[in-house]
Design an enzyme around this catalytic site. Structure first.
Site, PDB file in Angstrom:
ATOM      1  N   HIS A  68       0.837  -1.208   0.000  1.00  0.00           N
ATOM      2  CA  HIS A  68       0.000   0.000   0.000  1.00  0.00           C
ATOM      3  C   HIS A  68       0.864   1.247   0.000  1.00  0.00           C
ATOM      4  CE1 HIS A  68       0.579   1.106   4.331  1.00  0.00           C
ATOM      5  NE2 HIS A  68       0.741  -0.191   4.491  1.00  0.00           N
ATOM      6  N   ASP A  70      -0.775   4.332   0.836  1.00  0.00           N
ATOM      7  CA  ASP A  70      -1.383   5.302   1.744  1.00  0.00           C
ATOM      8  C   ASP A  70      -0.650   5.269   3.082  1.00  0.00           C
ATOM      9  OD1 ASP A  70      -2.585   2.695   2.152  1.00  0.00           O
ATOM     10  OD2 ASP A  70      -4.012   3.660   3.501  1.00  0.00           O
ATOM     11  N   ASP A 101       6.451   2.343   6.644  1.00  0.00           N
ATOM     12  CA  ASP A 101       5.147   1.708   6.435  1.00  0.00           C
ATOM     13  C   ASP A 101       4.372   2.418   5.336  1.00  0.00           C
ATOM     14  OD1 ASP A 101       2.930   0.113   6.750  1.00  0.00           O
ATOM     15  OD2 ASP A 101       2.266   1.055   8.598  1.00  0.00           O
ATOM     16  N   GLU A 134      -5.018   0.791   2.951  1.00  0.00           N
ATOM     17  CA  GLU A 134      -4.672  -0.176   3.986  1.00  0.00           C
ATOM     18  C   GLU A 134      -4.755   0.450   5.365  1.00  0.00           C
ATOM     19  OE1 GLU A 134      -2.307  -2.749   6.671  1.00  0.00           O
ATOM     20  OE2 GLU A 134      -2.013  -0.624   6.220  1.00  0.00           O
ATOM     21  N   GLU A 135      -4.394   1.720   5.471  1.00  0.00           N
ATOM     22  CA  GLU A 135      -4.394   2.398   6.758  1.00  0.00           C
ATOM     23  C   GLU A 135      -5.785   2.893   7.155  1.00  0.00           C
ATOM     24  OE1 GLU A 135      -1.979   2.122   8.547  1.00  0.00           O
ATOM     25  OE2 GLU A 135      -0.089   2.224   7.445  1.00  0.00           O
ATOM     26  N   GLU A 163       4.897  -5.724   3.887  1.00  0.00           N
ATOM     27  CA  GLU A 163       4.836  -4.957   5.142  1.00  0.00           C
ATOM     28  C   GLU A 163       6.124  -5.127   5.942  1.00  0.00           C
ATOM     29  OE1 GLU A 163       2.724  -2.943   6.502  1.00  0.00           O
ATOM     30  OE2 GLU A 163       0.762  -3.261   5.555  1.00  0.00           O
ATOM     31  N   HIS A 352       4.756   4.768  11.873  1.00  0.00           N
ATOM     32  CA  HIS A 352       3.697   5.613  12.444  1.00  0.00           C
ATOM     33  C   HIS A 352       4.213   6.622  13.464  1.00  0.00           C
ATOM     34  CE1 HIS A 352       0.069   2.759  11.403  1.00  0.00           C
ATOM     35  NE2 HIS A 352       0.973   2.830  10.427  1.00  0.00           N
TER      36      HIS A 352
END
Length: 379
Positions: A68, A70, A101, A134-135, A163, A352
């Protein structure tokens, strides 16, 4: 050769905070199309998704990568020491939101796939499925891609989700499954009254306290061969009551369970409703329950796919990755219904976080590992 570090930086500069595309998929579609991949946008309900295939449709041997572009919001931008979308390179790291991520993972498998089909065109096909959701809610991301693939007759024989999978050291861990996740919200409704006359009221706070204490004390299981014991975490208790001389009319609580393959989301939802019903019967307070199953526990048993990944990591890094099912959920929970799937990627240490950053050398290592996986699969 396609530089995965430059590609990671270009992707980080795309402000693709869910659900914004931010230019990331446009960039990837241009690169992949130029390398001979057949690309198609599979957007659904405003969610951006990209499907790319090199090789014949429906070929018997088709290796897939999933990821992903996003990212989560930056939070307090003033707390960052760098521009969150600047892709600064310093101290051997590439900095920015999504660097870990998982724009580096996407860049690594895109770069590996592009160079592989140019240098050694395989007898088979390579499929890349890249989502922008995904997030977020994840209902129109990888799920939409897999739905479209089923309708279009597209299929992967095996898939690797890129991931970040390593807790502290590059190469130490791959994910061969994930725990399931179910959340529950309890609302207790009693009878409001004065605290001096509790016999005239029905106290929902006491009912919720009894329920949450009972749930928190539960031992759901002792774990399985590949899974740790399931866990239940109390996440909130709330009455909204600003005074101390009133028994409120209602009280709410919420819990989340991360569960192994001894359970299903439905069986745990039934258990939670049964516990709430017992407390309601004991207290006379009505308790309603809402549940949401975010994903079921799944396992790809150790076999050819995990051995292929482990061999590639060992050849490149001299490290043999352990098998794990730890962590939160990922889009592998959707892919597992399509084909065998494992996850392998970078060190997850700063994902994150403020000042998210990835070690530049690891991006190049990851591309090399993905290249070895492709070579081994099509050998």
């Amino acid at each position: 050769m396609t530089d995965p570090v430059k590609l990671t930086a270009d992707l980080v500069r795309c402000p693709s905070v869910t659900p914004q595309e931010g230019g990331a998929l446009v960039l990837l579609e241009r690169l992949l199309g130029g390398a001979g991949f057949e690309c198609r946008r599979v957007d659904r309900n405003g969610t951006p998704n990209l499907f790319a295939r090199w090789g014949g449709k429906g070929h018997g041997r088709t290796f897939g990568f999933n990821g992903h572009t996003d990212v989560v919001p930056v939070g307090d931008a003033a707390a960052w020491s760098v521009d969150p979308f600047g892709a600064a390179e310093k101290d051997g790291f590439l900095w920015g939101r999504g660097a870990v991520d998982m724009k580096s993972g996407v860049a690594a498998f895109v770069a590996a796939a592009v160079d592989f089909v140019r240098d050694t065109p395989p007898d088979g096909a390579i499929i890349l499925t890249i989502t922008g959701d995904e997030e977020g809610g994840a209902s129109d991301g990888t799920v939409a891609l897999l739905d479209w693939m089923a309708e279009a007759g597209e299929a992967m024989s095996a898939c690797l989700v890129g991931e970040p999978s390593c807790p502290e050291r590059m190469g130490e861990m791959m994910k061969i499954g994930r725990r399931g996740s179910v959340s529950a919200w309890f609302t207790a409704r009693g009878v409001q009254g004065h605290v001096a006359y509790p016999h005239r009221a029905k106290n929902p706070v006491a009912a919720i306290a009894m329920l949450t204490a009972r749930l928190a004390a539960m031992e759901l299981d002792h774990g399985t061969e590949h899974f740790d014991p399931s866990t239940l975490a109390l996440t909130t208790i709330d009455t909204g009551n600003p005074v101390i001389n009133v028994i409120p009319a209602s009280c709410c609580a919420a819990v989340n369970i991360r569960f192994n393959d001894l359970h299903t989301g439905a069986s745990l939802s039934d258990m939670l409703r049964a516990e709430a019903a017992d407390i309601a019967g004991e207290t006379g307070v009505e308790i309603t329950v809402e549940t949401k199953i975010s994903g079921e526990a799944f396992l790809t048993p150790p076999g050819l796919l995990s051995a292929l990944v482990a061999e590639a990591v060992a050849l490149e890094l001299g490290v043999t990755p352990g098998f794990s099912t730890s962590g939160g959920t990922s889009d592998a929970r959707f892919v597992k219904d399509h084909c065998p799937v494992v996850e392998f990627g970078l060190v997850s240490r700063t994902l994150h976080e403020v000042d998210e950053r990835v070690e530049i050398a690891q991006i190049r290592q990851l591309k090399a590992i993905y290249g070895r996986i492709l070579a081994g699969y099509f050998a």
